[in-house]
Design an enzyme around this catalytic site. Structure first.
Site, PDB file in Angstrom:
ATOM      1  N   ARG A 166     -33.975  25.297  -2.954  1.00 48.36           N
ATOM      2  CA  ARG A 166     -35.360  24.813  -3.011  1.00 48.36           C
ATOM      3  C   ARG A 166     -36.284  25.653  -2.153  1.00 48.36           C
ATOM      4  O   ARG A 166     -37.478  25.403  -2.111  1.00 48.36           O
ATOM      5  CB  ARG A 166     -35.410  23.368  -2.533  1.00 48.36           C
ATOM      6  CG  ARG A 166     -35.425  22.371  -3.693  1.00 48.36           C
ATOM      7  CD  ARG A 166     -35.499  20.989  -3.109  1.00 48.36           C
ATOM      8  NE  ARG A 166     -36.064  19.998  -3.962  1.00 48.36           N
ATOM      9  CZ  ARG A 166     -35.395  19.302  -4.866  1.00 48.36           C
ATOM     10  NH1 ARG A 166     -34.132  19.556  -5.104  1.00 48.36           N
ATOM     11  NH2 ARG A 166     -36.004  18.365  -5.550  1.00 48.36           N
ATOM     12  N   ARG A 172     -44.071  15.386  -3.029  1.00 42.74           N
ATOM     13  CA  ARG A 172     -42.970  16.220  -3.579  1.00 42.74           C
ATOM     14  C   ARG A 172     -43.531  17.376  -4.408  1.00 42.74           C
ATOM     15  O   ARG A 172     -42.999  18.483  -4.383  1.00 42.74           O
ATOM     16  CB  ARG A 172     -42.018  15.349  -4.410  1.00 42.74           C
ATOM     17  CG  ARG A 172     -41.136  14.468  -3.523  1.00 42.74           C
ATOM     18  CD  ARG A 172     -40.544  13.304  -4.284  1.00 42.74           C
ATOM     19  NE  ARG A 172     -39.689  13.694  -5.367  1.00 42.74           N
ATOM     20  CZ  ARG A 172     -39.381  12.903  -6.396  1.00 42.74           C
ATOM     21  NH1 ARG A 172     -39.851  11.673  -6.453  1.00 42.74           N
ATOM     22  NH2 ARG A 172     -38.592  13.329  -7.347  1.00 42.74           N
ATOM     23  N   LYS A 226     -35.090  18.845 -14.791  1.00 42.21           N
ATOM     24  CA  LYS A 226     -33.918  19.621 -14.337  1.00 42.21           C
ATOM     25  C   LYS A 226     -32.644  18.805 -14.429  1.00 42.21           C
ATOM     26  O   LYS A 226     -31.647  19.265 -14.961  1.00 42.21           O
ATOM     27  CB  LYS A 226     -34.051  20.031 -12.856  1.00 42.21           C
ATOM     28  CG  LYS A 226     -35.219  20.860 -12.487  1.00 42.21           C
ATOM     29  CD  LYS A 226     -35.153  21.266 -11.015  1.00 42.21           C
ATOM     30  CE  LYS A 226     -35.233  20.116 -10.038  1.00 42.21           C
ATOM     31  NZ  LYS A 226     -36.535  19.450  -9.983  1.00 42.21           N
ATOM     32  N   ARG A 240     -40.206   6.685 -14.495  1.00 44.30           N
ATOM     33  CA  ARG A 240     -38.901   6.424 -13.867  1.00 44.30           C
ATOM     34  C   ARG A 240     -39.045   5.405 -12.734  1.00 44.30           C
ATOM     35  O   ARG A 240     -38.152   4.586 -12.524  1.00 44.30           O
ATOM     36  CB  ARG A 240     -38.306   7.733 -13.336  1.00 44.30           C
ATOM     37  CG  ARG A 240     -36.900   7.545 -12.805  1.00 44.30           C
ATOM     38  CD  ARG A 240     -36.218   8.846 -12.515  1.00 44.30           C
ATOM     39  NE  ARG A 240     -36.843   9.532 -11.398  1.00 44.30           N
ATOM     40  CZ  ARG A 240     -36.472  10.723 -10.970  1.00 44.30           C
ATOM     41  NH1 ARG A 240     -35.506  11.369 -11.595  1.00 44.30           N
ATOM     42  NH2 ARG A 240     -37.062  11.287  -9.950  1.00 44.30           N
ATOM     43  N   ARG A 245     -36.518   4.314  -7.905  1.00 48.70           N
ATOM     44  CA  ARG A 245     -36.032   5.230  -6.868  1.00 48.70           C
ATOM     45  C   ARG A 245     -37.063   5.272  -5.743  1.00 48.70           C
ATOM     46  O   ARG A 245     -38.264   5.375  -6.002  1.00 48.70           O
ATOM     47  CB  ARG A 245     -35.822   6.621  -7.482  1.00 48.70           C
ATOM     48  CG  ARG A 245     -34.572   7.290  -6.995  1.00 48.70           C
ATOM     49  CD  ARG A 245     -34.299   8.539  -7.739  1.00 48.70           C
ATOM     50  NE  ARG A 245     -35.045   9.681  -7.200  1.00 48.70           N
ATOM     51  CZ  ARG A 245     -34.905  10.910  -7.617  1.00 48.70           C
ATOM     52  NH1 ARG A 245     -34.052  11.174  -8.595  1.00 48.70           N
ATOM     53  NH2 ARG A 245     -35.603  11.889  -7.104  1.00 48.70           N
TER      54      ARG A 245
HETATM   55  P1  B4P Z   1     -36.007  15.240 -13.624  1.00 49.14           P
HETATM   56  O1  B4P Z   1     -36.960  16.355 -13.514  1.00 49.14           O
HETATM   57  O2  B4P Z   1     -34.696  15.521 -14.263  1.00 49.14           O
HETATM   58  O3  B4P Z   1     -36.074  14.768 -12.139  1.00 49.14           O
HETATM   59  P2  B4P Z   1     -35.077  15.076 -10.968  1.00 49.14           P
HETATM   60  O4  B4P Z   1     -33.857  15.815 -11.389  1.00 49.14           O
HETATM   61  O5  B4P Z   1     -34.851  13.772 -10.360  1.00 49.14           O
HETATM   62  O6  B4P Z   1     -35.831  16.071  -9.974  1.00 49.14           O
HETATM   63  P3  B4P Z   1     -36.388  15.822  -8.544  1.00 49.14           P
HETATM   64  O7  B4P Z   1     -36.747  17.158  -8.047  1.00 49.14           O
HETATM   65  O8  B4P Z   1     -37.482  14.835  -8.652  1.00 49.14           O
HETATM   66  O9  B4P Z   1     -35.273  15.071  -7.672  1.00 49.14           O
HETATM   67  P4  B4P Z   1     -34.035  15.535  -6.769  1.00 49.14           P
HETATM   68  O10 B4P Z   1     -33.003  14.488  -6.931  1.00 49.14           O
HETATM   69  O11 B4P Z   1     -33.618  16.947  -7.055  1.00 49.14           O
HETATM   70  O12 B4P Z   1     -36.500  13.950 -14.475  1.00 49.14           O
HETATM   71  C1  B4P Z   1     -37.600  13.177 -14.131  1.00 49.14           C
HETATM   72  C2  B4P Z   1     -37.893  12.105 -15.194  1.00 49.14           C
HETATM   73  O13 B4P Z   1     -38.387  12.724 -16.387  1.00 49.14           O
HETATM   74  C3  B4P Z   1     -36.691  11.272 -15.628  1.00 49.14           C
HETATM   75  O14 B4P Z   1     -37.103   9.933 -15.708  1.00 49.14           O
HETATM   76  C4  B4P Z   1     -36.332  11.805 -17.016  1.00 49.14           C
HETATM   77  O15 B4P Z   1     -35.779  10.804 -17.867  1.00 49.14           O
HETATM   78  C5  B4P Z   1     -37.684  12.258 -17.532  1.00 49.14           C
HETATM   79  N1  B4P Z   1     -37.599  13.372 -18.482  1.00 49.14           N
HETATM   80  C6  B4P Z   1     -36.840  14.490 -18.327  1.00 49.14           C
HETATM   81  N2  B4P Z   1     -37.041  15.334 -19.362  1.00 49.14           N
HETATM   82  C7  B4P Z   1     -37.998  14.739 -20.178  1.00 49.14           C
HETATM   83  C8  B4P Z   1     -38.636  15.126 -21.414  1.00 49.14           C
HETATM   84  N3  B4P Z   1     -38.387  16.299 -22.031  1.00 49.14           N
HETATM   85  N4  B4P Z   1     -39.545  14.283 -21.942  1.00 49.14           N
HETATM   86  C9  B4P Z   1     -39.834  13.097 -21.346  1.00 49.14           C
HETATM   87  N5  B4P Z   1     -39.247  12.669 -20.186  1.00 49.14           N
HETATM   88  C10 B4P Z   1     -38.334  13.488 -19.611  1.00 49.14           C
HETATM   89  O16 B4P Z   1     -34.620  15.532  -5.267  1.00 49.14           O
HETATM   90  C11 B4P Z   1     -35.014  14.327  -4.602  1.00 49.14           C
HETATM   91  C12 B4P Z   1     -35.199  14.608  -3.095  1.00 49.14           C
HETATM   92  O17 B4P Z   1     -33.934  15.012  -2.506  1.00 49.14           O
HETATM   93  C13 B4P Z   1     -36.148  15.744  -2.720  1.00 49.14           C
HETATM   94  O18 B4P Z   1     -37.500  15.330  -2.693  1.00 49.14           O
HETATM   95  C14 B4P Z   1     -35.607  16.151  -1.316  1.00 49.14           C
HETATM   96  O19 B4P Z   1     -36.068  15.293  -0.307  1.00 49.14           O
HETATM   97  C15 B4P Z   1     -34.115  15.983  -1.453  1.00 49.14           C
HETATM   98  N6  B4P Z   1     -33.416  17.226  -1.821  1.00 49.14           N
HETATM   99  C16 B4P Z   1     -32.713  17.443  -2.975  1.00 49.14           C
HETATM  100  N7  B4P Z   1     -32.205  18.709  -2.984  1.00 49.14           N
HETATM  101  C17 B4P Z   1     -32.609  19.288  -1.818  1.00 49.14           C
HETATM  102  C18 B4P Z   1     -32.439  20.590  -1.261  1.00 49.14           C
HETATM  103  N8  B4P Z   1     -31.762  21.571  -1.901  1.00 49.14           N
HETATM  104  N9  B4P Z   1     -33.007  20.854  -0.045  1.00 49.14           N
HETATM  105  C19 B4P Z   1     -33.688  19.925   0.621  1.00 49.14           C
HETATM  106  N10 B4P Z   1     -33.912  18.669   0.141  1.00 49.14           N
HETATM  107  C20 B4P Z   1     -33.384  18.357  -1.060  1.00 49.14           C
END
Ligand code: B4P
Length: 191
Positions: free
Chosen positions: A88, A144, A13, A127, A133
């Site tokens: 979410r 998660r 995402k 990652r 992280r």
């Molecule tokens: P991504 O999937 O982009 O991971 P993300 O954005 O960090 O999503 P996530 O849900 O984990 O984290 P968030 O910050 O929203 O990429 C993951 C990895 O895959 C990267 O290393 C990338 O390079 C790699 N990748 C991507 N595409 C690829 C492809 N095609 N091929 C190979 N590799 C690829 O949330 C973190 C925490 O914040 C949550 O657990 C929660 O505690 C809190 N939070 C955030 N929003 C919230 C909300 N609305 N409500 C409540 N808590 C919230």
């Protein structure tokens, strides 16, 4: 254009929202990044969020909604934005509808990125090695994924019933997934 990105942790995402943001010239807003910034600044909100994020759980709705509501008042959001990581759960989706409705706006599309848990977990393990992280350790990643299946996946039905969802296969390369999203949004120049 106002677009929401849905998908489990590790679905790409954040990666895809950043690319579409550059392509469309509108901001991508990640609630995860906003919360991590609050943690880094050591604010009271950041301290509450840190404990919850390190467990892999969702930060309380009212905290995230407050942070998001404030961010959406900034000038760069006036003509549209992309949301990565919000909503979410269904309560957050209803809060977003209310925030948008108060300014006469609505969602244009919800991009639902599909990946298996196996692929998502493997990406986050990669990652964890490169970016360190705090919530990418194996146990937190499992939590998660569980939280996503329990809470966030219900959102897919919420938005599908409104005809807003487009399903995007997310296991290809980053470029392949970007092309599928651009096609789904019918952007000029998409294949
Ligand atoms: P991504 O999937 O982009 O991971 P993300 O954005 O960090 O999503 P996530 O849900 O984990 O984290 P968030 O910050 O929203 O990429 C993951 C990895 O895959 C990267 O290393 C990338 O390079 C790699 N990748 C991507 N595409 C690829 C492809 N095609 N091929 C190979 N590799 C690829 O949330 C973190 C925490 O914040 C949550 O657990 C929660 O505690 C809190 N939070 C955030 N929003 C919230 C909300 N609305 N409500 C409540 N808590 C919230």
């Amino acid at each position: 254009m106002i677009v929401v990105f849905l998908g489990p942790p590790g679905s790409g995402k954040g990666t895809q929202a950043a690319r579409l943001s550059a392509r469309l010239g509108i901001s991508a807003i990640s609630t995860g990044d906003l919360l991590r910034q609050a943690v880094a600044r050591g604010t009271a909100l950041g301290e509450k969020a840190r404990v919850v994020m390190e467990r892999g759980e969702l930060v309380p709705d009212e905290l995230v909604e407050g942070v998001l509501r404030e961010r959406l008042t900034e000038a760069d959001c006036r003509d549209g934005f992309l949301l990565d990581g919000y909503p979410r759960n269904v309560a957050q989706a209803e809060a977003l509808d209310a925030i948008l409705g108060s300014t006469g706006r609505g969602l244009d599309r919800v991009i639902n990125i599909l990946v298996s848990e196996k692929v998502a977990v493997a990406r986050l393990a990669g990652r964890a090695r490169s970016e360190r992280r705090a919530d990418d350790d194996p146990e937190t990643v499992r939590e998660r994924q569980r939280v996503y299946r329990e809470k966030t996946s219900r959102l897919v039905e919420y938005y599908r019933s409104r005809g807003l969802i487009v399903d995007i296969p997310g296991e290809g390369t980053v470029d392949e997934v970007s092309s599928a999203i651009e096609n789904a949004l019918k952007l000029p120049g998409a294949a």
